[in-house]
Write a protein that holds these residues in place. Structure first.
Motif, PDB file in Angstrom:
ATOM      1  N   ARG A  15      16.465   3.633 -11.540  1.00 43.64           N
ATOM      2  CA  ARG A  15      15.488   2.454 -11.654  1.00 43.64           C
ATOM      3  C   ARG A  15      15.762   1.081 -11.854  1.00 43.64           C
ATOM      4  O   ARG A  15      15.053   0.327 -12.107  1.00 43.64           O
ATOM      5  CB  ARG A  15      14.311   3.095 -12.493  1.00 43.64           C
ATOM      6  N   ILE A  16      17.357   0.987 -11.896  1.00 49.28           N
ATOM      7  CA  ILE A  16      17.895  -0.391 -12.309  1.00 49.28           C
ATOM      8  C   ILE A  16      17.372  -1.251 -11.490  1.00 49.28           C
ATOM      9  O   ILE A  16      17.220  -2.566 -11.721  1.00 49.28           O
ATOM     10  CB  ILE A  16      19.462  -0.072 -12.427  1.00 49.28           C
ATOM     11  N   GLY A  17      16.888  -1.062 -10.236  1.00 44.72           N
ATOM     12  CA  GLY A  17      16.548  -1.965  -9.142  1.00 44.72           C
ATOM     13  C   GLY A  17      15.060  -2.558  -9.740  1.00 44.72           C
ATOM     14  O   GLY A  17      14.909  -3.854  -9.303  1.00 44.72           O
ATOM     15  N   ASP A  18      14.263  -1.781 -10.257  1.00 43.84           N
ATOM     16  CA  ASP A  18      12.914  -2.396 -10.603  1.00 43.84           C
ATOM     17  C   ASP A  18      13.476  -3.470 -11.744  1.00 43.84           C
ATOM     18  O   ASP A  18      12.725  -4.652 -11.656  1.00 43.84           O
ATOM     19  CB  ASP A  18      12.056  -1.312 -11.343  1.00 43.84           C
ATOM     20  N   LEU A  19      14.204  -3.284 -12.752  1.00 44.80           N
ATOM     21  CA  LEU A  19      14.517  -4.345 -13.568  1.00 44.80           C
ATOM     22  C   LEU A  19      15.057  -5.657 -13.230  1.00 44.80           C
ATOM     23  O   LEU A  19      14.724  -6.729 -13.327  1.00 44.80           O
ATOM     24  CB  LEU A  19      15.715  -3.847 -14.754  1.00 44.80           C
ATOM     25  N   LEU A  20      15.978  -5.325 -11.947  1.00 45.03           N
ATOM     26  CA  LEU A  20      16.534  -6.517 -11.295  1.00 45.03           C
ATOM     27  C   LEU A  20      15.820  -7.468 -10.473  1.00 45.03           C
ATOM     28  O   LEU A  20      15.717  -8.663 -10.562  1.00 45.03           O
ATOM     29  CB  LEU A  20      17.763  -6.227 -10.240  1.00 45.03           C
ATOM     30  N   ILE A  21      14.553  -6.709  -9.800  1.00 41.28           N
ATOM     31  CA  ILE A  21      13.636  -7.544  -9.189  1.00 41.28           C
ATOM     32  C   ILE A  21      12.783  -8.362 -10.346  1.00 41.28           C
ATOM     33  O   ILE A  21      12.484  -9.360  -9.995  1.00 41.28           O
ATOM     34  CB  ILE A  21      12.777  -6.599  -8.508  1.00 41.28           C
ATOM     35  N   ALA A  22      12.467  -7.624 -11.369  1.00 45.19           N
ATOM     36  CA  ALA A  22      11.817  -8.347 -12.329  1.00 45.19           C
ATOM     37  C   ALA A  22      12.463  -9.492 -13.051  1.00 45.19           C
ATOM     38  O   ALA A  22      11.703 -10.290 -13.413  1.00 45.19           O
ATOM     39  CB  ALA A  22      11.284  -7.398 -13.329  1.00 45.19           C
ATOM     40  N   ALA A  23      13.632  -9.356 -13.117  1.00 48.74           N
ATOM     41  CA  ALA A  23      14.403 -10.293 -13.729  1.00 48.74           C
ATOM     42  C   ALA A  23      14.563 -11.725 -12.792  1.00 48.74           C
ATOM     43  O   ALA A  23      14.495 -12.881 -13.096  1.00 48.74           O
ATOM     44  CB  ALA A  23      15.855 -10.005 -14.144  1.00 48.74           C
TER      45      ALA A  23
END
Length: 274
Positions: free
Chosen positions: A138-146
């Motif tokens: 789910r690391i992509g979720d954090l990158l999009i949010a950042a």
């Protein structure tokens, strides 16, 4: 943000700090001693704190609390320590994001990782690689949010309205969060199998060759969302049928009991590490 902008900014993706890379190399060295690993862990105060908290949480802990890195390393064992160093590195490398409850985020992430690890033992996949894939999926979720919090808010609203998350991401951005997570895993030089597991987590049968790691992630989410709605005497049959549908041949003996025991452990770990 332009639909392909994030994919084109691969050089701006977070990188593992050199010290963390060296620590990962050390814990993955089969010739390393417990003492040498404890010494390296102790040199990083943030990882030291996380390892100590984790060693004392109920999933890994015992009745007596440990207070030193040496004791924690002995209690956890080398294999568990490897996964914890990786998890700590990932948690520390990704930017903080407004609007995301990190304890909840990492709790769910670890819950999926633990289910994947346990089921991997029963279908011919590598358990530690399955756990690592779970930590990163789910690391992509954090990158999009950042990078684009406005888009992250739109995605969250769409999901709350019942829309398919990955489908909406592709409509909005031109890619989805697994695309970004897989790109990051590749950038961090993880195995091709792990990258493919992240990439195809939402549609494992599209992977060629077939990705057991992706199928395990998909199956783990079914366990997370539906386990408590299935009658106890039907759980094994339900899980066996789902595994077959996902393309997995899985040994079911004792799995129901083990997954029931694991319920909630990931959320506890998330609270300890976030």
């Amino acid at each position: 943000m332009d639909s392909a902008a994030l994919l084109n900014r691969v050089d701006e993706l977070p990188r593992l700090p050199k010290a963390i890379s060296e620590l990962l190399d050390a814990v993955n060295d089969d010739n390393a001693t417990v003492k040498s690993i404890a010494t390296k862990v102790a040199h990083d105060p943030l990882i030291s704190a996380r390892v100590l908290r984790l060693a004392n949480c109920a999933h890994y802990g015992r009745s007596r609390e440990v207070g030193t890195i040496d004791e924690a390393v002995v209690r956890l064992g080398m294999q568990t320590l490897r996964t914890l160093v990786l998890a700590s590195a990932v948690i520390g490398a990704v930017p903080k994001c407004e609007g995301i409850d990190l304890a909840q985020f990492w709790g769910q992430t670890f819950e999926i990782a633990l289910y994947s690890q346990e089921m991997a033992k029963r279908c011919g996949a590598m358990p530690e690689e399955a756990f690592t894939c779970g930590i990163l999926h789910r690391i992509g979720d954090l990158l999009i949010a950042a990078v684009s919090p406005e888009d992250a808010a739109k995605i969250a609203e769409a999901v709350a309205q019942g829309k398919d998350k990955h489908e909406f991401e592709r409509e909005l951005l031109g890619y989805d969060s697994p695309d970004i997570g897989a790109l990051l895993a590749k950038n961090w030089k993880f195995t091709t199998a792990l990258v493919e597991g992240i990439l195809y987590q939402d549609h494992p049968k599209d992977s060629d060759p077939f990705s057991k790691l992706a199928a395990l992630l998909c199956l783990s989410y079914k366990v997370l969302d539906e386990w408590d709605t299935i009658e106890d005497d039907e759980k094994t049959s339900w899980l066996s049928q789902l595994a077959t549908k996902k393309g997995l041949r899985m040994e079911m003996g004792g799995l129901r009991t083990k997954l029931t025991e694991l319920r909630g452990s990931g959320f506890e770990i998330g609270k300890a590490l976030a």
